[in-house]
Design an enzyme around this catalytic site. Structure first.
Site, PDB file in Angstrom:
ATOM      1  N   CYS A  34       0.838  -1.199   0.000  1.00 49.31           N
ATOM      2  CA  CYS A  34       0.000   0.000   0.000  1.00 49.31           C
ATOM      3  C   CYS A  34       0.868   1.243   0.000  1.00 49.31           C
ATOM      4  O   CYS A  34       2.075   1.183   0.198  1.00 49.31           O
ATOM      5  CB  CYS A  34      -0.892   0.049   1.252  1.00 49.31           C
ATOM      6  SG  CYS A  34      -1.903  -1.415   1.528  1.00 49.31           S
ATOM      7  N   ASP A 444      21.272  25.981  11.611  1.00 49.80           N
ATOM      8  CA  ASP A 444      20.542  27.180  12.039  1.00 49.80           C
ATOM      9  C   ASP A 444      21.008  27.623  13.426  1.00 49.80           C
ATOM     10  O   ASP A 444      21.086  26.807  14.364  1.00 49.80           O
ATOM     11  CB  ASP A 444      19.048  26.878  12.056  1.00 49.80           C
ATOM     12  CG  ASP A 444      18.221  28.091  12.432  1.00 49.80           C
ATOM     13  OD1 ASP A 444      17.967  28.927  11.563  1.00 49.80           O
ATOM     14  OD2 ASP A 444      17.855  28.193  13.625  1.00 49.80           O
TER      15      ASP A 444
END
Length: 487
Positions: A34, A444
């Site tokens: 799936c 960051d």
């Protein structure tokens, strides 16, 4: 996304469509495979394996699920073609592209022929682009009927219908009720002339105050403003300028549906659907906060932060072009410094508008305008000015597209090819403009400060935070405003 089984399984548990195409889930006990968003019952972790393509799952002896159709593209060895295109097309349909540009325009944006795109959507969703656009119009119409006092003719055109008759027929067919029946006594009066007020559904928990703090902290004068419990900004919409005000409060009851009250001021009611979709992006309204919280809450570093601020959202954006320019301006400067420079850019090159909301005076400068500006005249270092000019030119001539229909991997490649744009900028844009839930920015400075304050490893391996690294990032940034003694 690497194939970390635990991260893949968490994505399957959330049924988040944003991971369709990234991998396939094969279930040993049933012999089928799936996509992550399959609506069938989630299998046990010990019964699943993960594959990078439909071909891989088929080679291992699995057959395609008949509910989610992971092999929807005939002859294609990789589901990411169909899955990515279908998801991108759906986001563009929600923005009203079919209403404005037709199926041909939609197909052109995603890079397929109209016929092939229709085949993909029918195989993936059971309906073609026209039927999907019709369903979107019907949903918008119902919300307008039930939550505003707009006349039915205005509702019809605001929802994107070509005629009142088409509107009436569609509402009766879809809801087995007339517009009058749907309205009943629920239609409320709009608070101000020319305003359309709606309720935007979000799943709980919803950390509305934290989202407000983030948006207010990054607000650019003239384009955005905020006050106690609310945020407002201008909107550059397909048929004219507009504005939206959002009332943001916490809603912490787990598993419920909360509503954010949104007041839109639109030049043309045909932009209602596009304005609503962009406001939902800003709110990260499609997030499953329970799935995110269950995973990140187990982490020793993030767990206390998740419990302190459940339902924290990744602030999206209403305009990818605007966000990209703002991100480049903000490289290596403080948020306050970037907002100051951007305010000057807006006052000089933005389009003046009348919104009826104090503080909202301009639309953010369009890429086509910034592409013509001499970089030497921009209020920033010359190299950054050249980067802005190059970025704006790429956006203006179509070499780079930053709407929700763009392919994330392709966008990243194209952005990194532009001078003055590095991985931090490209990934930040992917997170906020393209809605990527699994972005992490290890370089960051805010992340480093947060980790230092928390006494954590300054260079953590964020694999345990997948597939929700964008939310982990937001929790780390948000922790900078918290008193650690409260954790």
């Amino acid at each position: 996304m690497s194939f970390d089984p635990q991260a893949c399984y968490r994505a399957v548990q959330s049924r988040d469509r944003r991971f369709d195409g990234a991998f396939y889930t094969a279930v040993r006990t049933t012999g089928i495979y799936c996509r992550p968003s399959c609506p069938a019952r989630t299998p046990a972790f010990g019964n699943v394996t993960f594959h990078p393509s439909a071909a891989s799952a088929q080679a291992a002896g699995y057959r395609a699920c008949k509910r989610c159709l992971p092999d929807a593209t005939p002859g294609s060895p990789e589901w990411d073609v169909a899955g990515t295109v279908a998801g991108r097309a759906m986001r563009l349909i929600a923005d009203g592209v079919v209403d404005r540009e037709g199926v041909e325009g939609l197909a052109r944006r995603v890079g397929y022929t109209p016929r092939h795109l229709s085949r993909l959507l029918v195989a993936e969703l059971g309906a073609g682009p026209l039927a999907l656009a019709r369903a979107r119009r019907a949903q918008t119409a119902r919300v307008l009927i039930e939550t505003t006092s707009l006349g039915f003719a205005d509702v019809a055109f605001a929802a994107g219908f070509a005629s009142v008759r088409q509107f009436n027929d569609t509402v009766r067919e879809v809801y087995a009720a007339s517009p009058t029946d749907l309205r009943g006594r629920r239609g409320g009066a709009d608070p101000q002339p020319g305003a359309v007020t709606m309720r935007l559904a979000v799943r709980t928990p919803f950390a509305g105050r934290a989202l407000l703090a983030f948006l207010a902290g990054h607000a650019v004068a003239g384009v955005e403003t905020s006050g106690e419990g609310w945020y407002a900004r201008t909107l550059d919409l397909p048929h004219g300028p507009g504005a939206v005000r959002l009332d943001l409060a916490d809603a912490l009851d787990v598993g419920e549906t909360a509503f954010v009250h949104a007041t839109f001021r639109l030049t043309d009611l045909r932009d209602t659907g596009a304005a609503v979709e962009r406001a939902r992006r800003l709110l990260d309204a499609d997030c499953d906060p329970v799935a995110v919280g269950e995973q990140l809450g187990l982490d020793p570093v993030l767990g206390p932060l998740v419990r302190r601020t459940p339902g924290l959202r990744v602030a999206g954006h209403v305009d990818g072009d605007e966000l990209a320019v703002r991100t480049v301006v903000g490289q290596q400067v403080s948020v306050l410094g970037a907002c100051t420079v951007l305010g000057r850019l807006v006052s000089t090159h933005g389009t003046p508008v009348e919104t009826g909301i104090e503080g909202l005076t301009h639309l953010f400068p369009r890429a086509s305008v910034l592409a013509e500006v001499d970089p030497a005249t921009l209020p920033m270092p010359r190299s950054r000015g050249r980067a802005i000019a190059g970025l704006a030119a790429a956006l203006a001539d179509g070499r780079l597209a930053l709407d929700r229909g763009a392919d994330r991997a392709d966008v990243r490649t194209r952005m990194l090819a532009l001078p003055g744009i590095g991985p931090w900028t490209a990934d930040y844009v992917a997170m906020r403009a393209l809605g990527d839930p699994d972005v992490f920015l290890p370089t960051d400075i805010g992340v480093r400060r947060a980790l230092d304050r928390l006494g954590a490893d300054p260079a953590p391996d964020p694999a345990a935070w997948r597939p929700w690294r964008s939310y982990a990032l937001m929790h780390l940034w948000h922790s900078l405003d918290l008193d650690l003694e409260d954790l």
